[in-house]
Design an enzyme around this catalytic site. Structure first.
Site, short mmCIF file in Angstrom:
data_model
loop_
_atom_site.label_atom_id
_atom_site.label_comp_id
_atom_site.label_asym_id
_atom_site.label_seq_id
_atom_site.Cartn_x
_atom_site.Cartn_y
_atom_site.Cartn_z
N ARG A 233 0.85 -1.19 0.00
CA ARG A 233 0.00 0.00 0.00
C ARG A 233 0.88 1.24 0.00
O ARG A 233 1.88 1.31 0.71
CB ARG A 233 -0.92 0.01 1.22
CG ARG A 233 -2.09 -0.97 1.12
CD ARG A 233 -3.09 -0.52 0.07
NE ARG A 233 -4.23 -1.41 -0.06
CZ ARG A 233 -4.32 -2.41 -0.93
NH1 ARG A 233 -3.30 -2.66 -1.75
NH2 ARG A 233 -5.42 -3.14 -1.01
N GLU A 262 -4.20 7.09 -6.30
CA GLU A 262 -4.08 6.45 -7.61
C GLU A 262 -5.22 6.92 -8.51
O GLU A 262 -6.37 6.96 -8.08
CB GLU A 262 -4.11 4.92 -7.45
CG GLU A 262 -2.93 4.39 -6.65
CD GLU A 262 -2.93 2.88 -6.49
OE1 GLU A 262 -3.91 2.23 -6.92
OE2 GLU A 262 -1.97 2.34 -5.92
N HIS A 282 0.14 -0.28 -10.37
CA HIS A 282 -0.61 -1.20 -9.50
C HIS A 282 -0.96 -2.50 -10.23
O HIS A 282 -2.12 -2.82 -10.46
CB HIS A 282 -1.88 -0.53 -8.96
CG HIS A 282 -2.35 -1.15 -7.67
ND1 HIS A 282 -3.07 -0.46 -6.73
CD2 HIS A 282 -2.21 -2.41 -7.16
CE1 HIS A 282 -3.35 -1.25 -5.70
NE2 HIS A 282 -2.84 -2.44 -5.95
#
Length: 531
Positions: A233, A262, A282
């Site tokens: 994270r 994001e 990601h």
């Protein structure tokens, strides 16, 4: 009448097919909706399956008058307001197993890429340059990898590191030394990992304890040749501190798959302009296999819940029927609070957990309460990955012994008593909690200290010399910083002359206030506890 299941963010076809096999279920597939669209439409559904794009915020959940379950097709539930769902009586589930290997493989691919400077060499070649000497790398063999968080993903990364003949240092307060030895991992504290590792990879969930755990001070402890990977994270590492460390040559390189916001473009993330940094969007779960696995797992859990009333992989509800849950609700909350409190003060690697039950409660099936205690104990570090369903198996996988005892004839002044004892490599702590006839739960004993406190709110856990004036000094510091005291519980030990003060406060304290309190001579230990 059929259960209506809304599927957003696109789920693999195989998952949709599982849902459609049930005659009791109607599946509605839609592209990712705006918050306004979802809020207006959510009242029409019994269940929703989401990925990361759909945000199940409080206002949307409050509008979900018929919603019974929210399923996250993946591990992280940062996009779901779990307290709001719990208050609304909505079960929140996730799919914790599906992307383990994919995320571990990506993390190790980033380690290799950093070691051999592959992305930078690729970019140079695309620019028409032949700069072999510029991209001189290092071997992984014989290097030390520090793994922070040894759950499913961290363990898989460690296995791959051992295959590359790396030395593995690991930090995880809930992995036993015996289990670590079986995996070829040497358990370590964080400071040693920061100082000795050639590579560090992070695999903890985002919790209050892990948010911002690596910043300027931690980077200053690292070798200048150290390289760090974050595929967990974004908020776990201070992004500005990492960018500064790369620009100033404090560390040699970094690879990041996750970001505090994001996409990381508006505002522009400082990491995007840092040197010697590999950035990817990601991609941890972005494999065909992971997408298939989480789709299947989410679809099966939702169907089983709606059609058969079975709860698995729940983040907020135990696996029991509604009637028993109502009876046990106060005990579940108490047991979880006992575990949570100990987790926030105990030191060392957890080796054994004993949960004992005395009085009338011992005549009942207390397995759920044991799971609740374990959930509270592990959640401060493991976060959303631990729940009522997997708490026991997670303990076993970490090599932690769990003992459940019943003693209906236990002689004490308390009825319906739960005793939680946690033994670590450094100490043993025991906490007692009881439920009074009025259905009120209180914590009544910590080690040798007797007191009574309601397990809700923010507390200052203070060991201090038992002498006049200490409580007054604590009150003065808090008052000078506009921190209101809601309550004060005191326990005394005539042998050691050390008192335990549990100060209930209305708001969190800053690091500055904490340091002022710690500067009081009589205070031996201070922790901020959130229950």
């Amino acid at each position: 009448m059929k259960f209506k299941v809304l599927v957003t963010d696109k789920l693999e076809k195989e998952g949709i097919d599982i849902l459609k096999k049930y005659k009791e279920i109607e599946v509605i597939e839609k592209d990712t909706m705006t918050p306004e669209e979802l809020k207006a439409d959510i009242k029409n559904y019994d269940a929703i399956i989401v990925r990361s794009a759909t945000k199940m915020k409080k206002d949307i959940i409050e509008a979900a008058d018929n919603l019974k379950v929210i399923s996250r097709a993946g591990v992280g539930v940062d996009n779901i307001d779990i307290p709001a769902a719990t208050a609304k009586g909505i079960v929140v589930m996730n799919a914790p197993m599906g992307n383990t290997v994919s995320t571990a493989e990506l993390a190790f691919a980033l380690i290799i890429s950093l070691a051999r400077k592959i992305p930078f060499a690729y970019a140079s070649m695309k620019d028409g340059k032949w700069e072999r000497s510029k991209f001189n790398g290092i071997e992984l063999k014989g290097k030390t990898l520090g793994v922070i968080g040894l759950g499913r993903i961290g363990t898989e990364v460690s296995k791959r590191a051992k295959a590359f003949e790396m030395n593995v240092l690991g930090f995880d307060p809930y992995l036993s030394e015996e289990r670590a030895k079986d995996l070829g991992i040497e358990l370590s504290d964080l400071n040693r990992i920061y100082k000795e590792s050639d590579f560090i990879t992070i695999h903890t969930p985002l919790t209050d304890q892990t948010r911002g755990m690596i910043g300027k001070n931690e980077f200053a402890m690292m070798k200048k040749t150290m390289r760090i990977v974050n595929a967990a994270r974004g908020e776990i590492i201070s992004e500005q501190a990492l960018a500064d460390a790369l620009k100033e040559g404090v560390i040699a390189g970094a690879a990041v798959d996750v970001y505090a916001k994001e996409p990381p473009f508006e505002p522009r993330n400082p990491l995007l302009d840092a040197p010697n940094l590999i950035t990817v969007p990601h991609l941890g779960a972005s494999t065909e296999e992971a997408q298939f696995n989480v789709a299947m797992e989410s679809a099966e859990t939702v169907a089983n819940f709606l059609v058969h009333g079975v709860i698995v992989n729940s983040m907020n509800m135990p696996s029991i029927n509604k009637e028993l849950f109502e009876e046990f609700k106060v005990y579940i909350k108490l047991a979880e609070s006992l575990g949570s409190l100990i987790s926030q003060v105990v030191e060392g690697q957890v080796e054994e957990v004993t949960v004992s039950y005395e009085g009338d409660i011992s005549h009942k099936d207390v397995s759920l309460l044991t799971r609740a205690a374990l959930k509270g104990l592990f959640q401060s570090f493991m976060g959303e990955s631990v729940n009522y369903v997997n708490a026991v198996s997670m303990s076993q996988s970490q090599g932690i012994s769990v003992v459940e005892k019943k003693d209906p004839d236990f002689s004490s002044e308390y009825t319906n008593l739960i005793r939680l004892s946690v033994r670590t490599t450094k100490e043993t702590m025991e906490l007692w909690g009881c439920v009074y006839s009025s259905n009120v739960a209180k914590i009544v004993k910590f080690n040798d200290y007797f007191f009574e406190m309601k397990p809700e709110g923010i507390f200052l856990f203070i060991y201090n010399e038992d002498k006049p004036g200490v409580v007054g000094k604590i009150g003065t510091v808090l008052g000078n910083n506009s921190v209101n005291i809601a309550g004060l519980m005191l326990g005394r030990d005539s042998k050691t002359k050390i008192a335990l003060s549990m100060v209930h406060i209305d708001s969190e304290i800053s690091d500055k206030v904490k340091k002022e309190l710690e500067a009081i001579d009589a205070i031996k230990k201070l922790k901020v506890i959130k229950l």
